[in-house]
Write a protein that holds these residues in place. Structure first.
Motif, mmCIF file in Angstrom:
data_model
loop_
_atom_site.group_PDB
_atom_site.id
_atom_site.type_symbol
_atom_site.label_atom_id
_atom_site.label_comp_id
_atom_site.label_asym_id
_atom_site.label_seq_id
_atom_site.Cartn_x
_atom_site.Cartn_y
_atom_site.Cartn_z
ATOM 1 N N GLY A 21 0.793 -1.227 0.000
ATOM 2 C CA GLY A 21 0.000 0.000 0.000
ATOM 3 C C GLY A 21 0.820 1.268 0.000
ATOM 4 O O GLY A 21 0.347 2.312 -0.474
ATOM 5 N N TYR A 22 2.063 1.197 0.492
ATOM 6 C CA TYR A 22 2.902 2.391 0.546
ATOM 7 C C TYR A 22 3.243 2.915 -0.844
ATOM 8 O O TYR A 22 3.694 4.054 -0.998
ATOM 9 C CB TYR A 22 4.180 2.103 1.327
ATOM 10 C CG TYR A 22 5.010 0.972 0.773
ATOM 11 C CD1 TYR A 22 5.973 1.206 -0.194
ATOM 12 C CD2 TYR A 22 4.818 -0.334 1.208
ATOM 13 C CE1 TYR A 22 6.725 0.170 -0.726
ATOM 14 C CE2 TYR A 22 5.561 -1.386 0.687
ATOM 15 C CZ TYR A 22 6.508 -1.121 -0.273
ATOM 16 O OH TYR A 22 7.241 -2.161 -0.798
ATOM 17 N N ASP A 24 1.045 3.408 -3.176
ATOM 18 C CA ASP A 24 -0.056 4.319 -3.486
ATOM 19 C C ASP A 24 -0.802 4.621 -2.192
ATOM 20 O O ASP A 24 -1.903 4.121 -1.959
ATOM 21 C CB ASP A 24 -1.004 3.678 -4.511
ATOM 22 C CG ASP A 24 -2.205 4.566 -4.834
ATOM 23 O OD1 ASP A 24 -2.133 5.796 -4.585
ATOM 24 O OD2 ASP A 24 -3.229 4.016 -5.309
ATOM 25 N N SER A 28 -4.596 3.566 -1.170
ATOM 26 C CA SER A 28 -4.687 2.555 -0.122
ATOM 27 C C SER A 28 -5.581 3.028 1.014
ATOM 28 O O SER A 28 -6.435 2.273 1.507
ATOM 29 C CB SER A 28 -3.281 2.241 0.405
ATOM 30 O OG SER A 28 -3.334 1.370 1.509
ATOM 31 N N TRP A 29 -5.424 4.293 1.424
ATOM 32 C CA TRP A 29 -6.247 4.816 2.506
ATOM 33 C C TRP A 29 -7.700 4.959 2.090
ATOM 34 O O TRP A 29 -8.610 4.705 2.890
ATOM 35 C CB TRP A 29 -5.706 6.143 3.009
ATOM 36 C CG TRP A 29 -6.612 6.814 4.009
ATOM 37 C CD1 TRP A 29 -7.171 8.048 3.915
ATOM 38 C CD2 TRP A 29 -7.077 6.261 5.246
ATOM 39 N NE1 TRP A 29 -7.948 8.313 5.010
ATOM 40 C CE2 TRP A 29 -7.912 7.228 5.848
ATOM 41 C CE3 TRP A 29 -6.869 5.037 5.893
ATOM 42 C CZ2 TRP A 29 -8.538 7.008 7.073
ATOM 43 C CZ3 TRP A 29 -7.495 4.818 7.123
ATOM 44 C CH2 TRP A 29 -8.325 5.794 7.689
ATOM 45 N N LYS A 31 -9.413 3.072 0.155
ATOM 46 C CA LYS A 31 -10.037 1.745 0.263
ATOM 47 C C LYS A 31 -10.232 1.347 1.719
ATOM 48 O O LYS A 31 -11.286 0.829 2.102
ATOM 49 C CB LYS A 31 -9.177 0.706 -0.451
ATOM 50 C CG LYS A 31 -9.094 0.887 -1.961
ATOM 51 C CD LYS A 31 -8.168 -0.138 -2.576
ATOM 52 C CE LYS A 31 -8.033 0.073 -4.086
ATOM 53 N NZ LYS A 31 -7.087 -0.908 -4.700
ATOM 54 N N TRP A 69 4.471 -0.497 7.875
ATOM 55 C CA TRP A 69 3.320 0.003 7.121
ATOM 56 C C TRP A 69 2.028 -0.613 7.647
ATOM 57 O O TRP A 69 1.030 0.078 7.847
ATOM 58 C CB TRP A 69 3.485 -0.302 5.634
ATOM 59 C CG TRP A 69 2.311 0.117 4.813
ATOM 60 C CD1 TRP A 69 1.314 -0.673 4.325
ATOM 61 C CD2 TRP A 69 1.982 1.446 4.394
ATOM 62 N NE1 TRP A 69 0.390 0.062 3.629
ATOM 63 C CE2 TRP A 69 0.782 1.372 3.656
ATOM 64 C CE3 TRP A 69 2.604 2.696 4.561
ATOM 65 C CZ2 TRP A 69 0.186 2.495 3.090
ATOM 66 C CZ3 TRP A 69 2.001 3.808 4.011
ATOM 67 C CH2 TRP A 69 0.813 3.714 3.278
ATOM 68 N N THR A 73 -0.923 1.762 9.342
ATOM 69 C CA THR A 73 -2.241 1.837 8.701
ATOM 70 C C THR A 73 -3.315 1.222 9.577
ATOM 71 O O THR A 73 -4.441 1.732 9.651
ATOM 72 C CB THR A 73 -2.220 1.143 7.326
ATOM 73 O OG1 THR A 73 -1.728 -0.197 7.463
ATOM 74 C CG2 THR A 73 -1.323 1.890 6.355
#
Length: 404
Positions: A21-22, A24, A28-29, A31, A69, A73
């Motif tokens: 996810g890092y 993008d 990522s957030w 979603k 990560w 998150t």
């Protein structure tokens, strides 16, 4: 020398192919936030957008690991879920906002100055209440059955944390069902880059961030936790409250501050050691000198902000507590502290004090080396204004400080 434990390295190798996810962070957030909203059945898009700044800045951390990560998150997702949980309670039970939060006590001071000890002994009173770790993470109306489930889940997470950050419990003991720092309820603050690593874009945004909404929401959280239960005097603790005393008095006009004091140079070494352990969870390698510089700059700003705020507050609203006196003779100093904040000291409090302040049997002391992080002479010069106040008020210990 790396402080990354073998368990963490194994987890990073296992998570590497799946945690991407890092690459993008914004997508990522988006979603992740949508999933949180779906489970909650509600949303708070402006709040989610601000949380996204943490996610995007996390990708800037040098040497960010897959586990790092995942942990960051996951924590941000929990912050959003708890915000929505509180919002929903307030929407369904608007009478909650009528709960009186009377004369709360805010324990503050530089980190590693016995704020935890002061918080613990004050929250133990039958007349007082400190927000528990699980309550700050899962804030809702009183429901014993649901509470047991939440506590069990969080205790499992705490066990995993000890595997990836061995020694963390010795440096900052955490118990799911005991009072904990109110920062757990906050969404934003300097704790993110301090505990995770350099996050330049977030730090720049934070420089202009107004903390007032954090404390207004903290009050709402306390009202939710109090609703339907016997009102007691809230006792809160977080070293960062030192920078926010003016704001706290705006939200809680009858608040009292318990400011703990200790040799600030000793504080730096202890604090930086804790930060190194925390950052090692999320980075492949950590740089002690970078950590030391960040710790020194942060603590100097924090104490200077506290000194400035102190000039604008009624003297009666601040109770000064020297670390060396509280740790050396708690059976004398704790009753004095109770009297200073206008609290009752009972025979029950006297009987249970030894149990409250006792360390777990066999617990090792926190060992650290100041020179690993900063130059002692530079640290002493940086804290000169604070030390002058300590000397003027006779709050500084003349003997070398030891870890508590």
């Amino acid at each position: 020398m790396s402080r990354t434990p073998r368990t963490t390295r194994v987890l990073n190798a296992a998570l590497g192919p799946f945690v991407t996810g890092y690459r993008d962070p914004a997508g990522s957030w988006a979603k992740a936030a949508a999933q949180v909203e779906k489970r909650a059945g509600t949303q708070d898009r402006p709040f989610a957008a601000d949380l996204g700044r943490i996610i995007e800045a996390a990708a800037e951390i040098p040497g960010l690991s897959p586990l790092g990560w995942f942990l960051i998150t996951n924590e941000v997702e929990r912050k959003y879920a708890n915000r929505l949980r509180v919002n929903r309670v307030l929407a369904e039970h608007p009478q909650v906002t009528g709960e009186p939060i009377t004369a709360p006590v805010f324990v503050c001071g530089l980190p590693r100055t016995a704020t935890t000890l002061a918080h613990r002994v004050l929250a133990e009173s039958a007349d007082h209440r400190g927000p528990l770790t699980w309550e700050l993470s899962h804030t809702t109306l009183h429901d014993p059955r649901a509470a047991r489930k939440v506590i069990k889940q969080l205790e499992q997470g705490l066990s995993l944390m000890e595997l990836v950050a061995p020694g963390l419990q010795q440096k900052h003991p955490t118990y799911i069902d005991r009072p904990e720092e109110s920062v757990l309820f906050f969404a934003h603050g300097a704790h993110w880059p301090l505990q995770r690593g350099p996050m330049p874009s977030y730090s720049a945004w934070l420089a202009d961030y107004d903390v007032l909404p954090e404390y207004e929401f903290l009050k709402l959280g306390l009202q939710v936790l109090q609703h339907g239960r016997e009102p007691k005097r809230w006792v809160l603790k977080y070293p960062g409250h030192l920078s926010d005393m003016d704001t706290i008095r705006h939200v809680f006009p009858d608040a009292t501050f318990v400011w703990t004091h200790r040799d600030p140079v000793t504080v730096i070494g202890s604090f930086a050691s804790l930060l190194e352990t925390l950052q090692a969870m999320v980075q492949h390698e950590v740089d002690p000198e970078v950590i030391g510089r960040a710790a020194l700059d942060h603590l100097v700003d924090q104490v200077n902000n506290g000194l400035q705020a102190r000039m604008n507050l009624p003297p009666s609203s601040i109770v000064d507590v020297p670390y060396h006196k509280l740790s050396a003779d708690p059976f004398t100093e704790v009753p004095r502290l109770y009297a200073a904040i206008g609290a009752r000291w009972t025979t029950r409090d006297q009987k249970t004090l030894a149990e409250v302040i006792a360390k777990p049997k066999g617990a090792p002391s926190h060992q650290y080396d100041l020179s690993r992080y900063v130059d002692r002479a530079e640290a002493e010069a940086a804290f000169a204004p604070y030390n002058r106040m300590l000397d003027r008020l006779d709050l500084r210990d003349a003997t070398p400080a030891v870890e508590l």
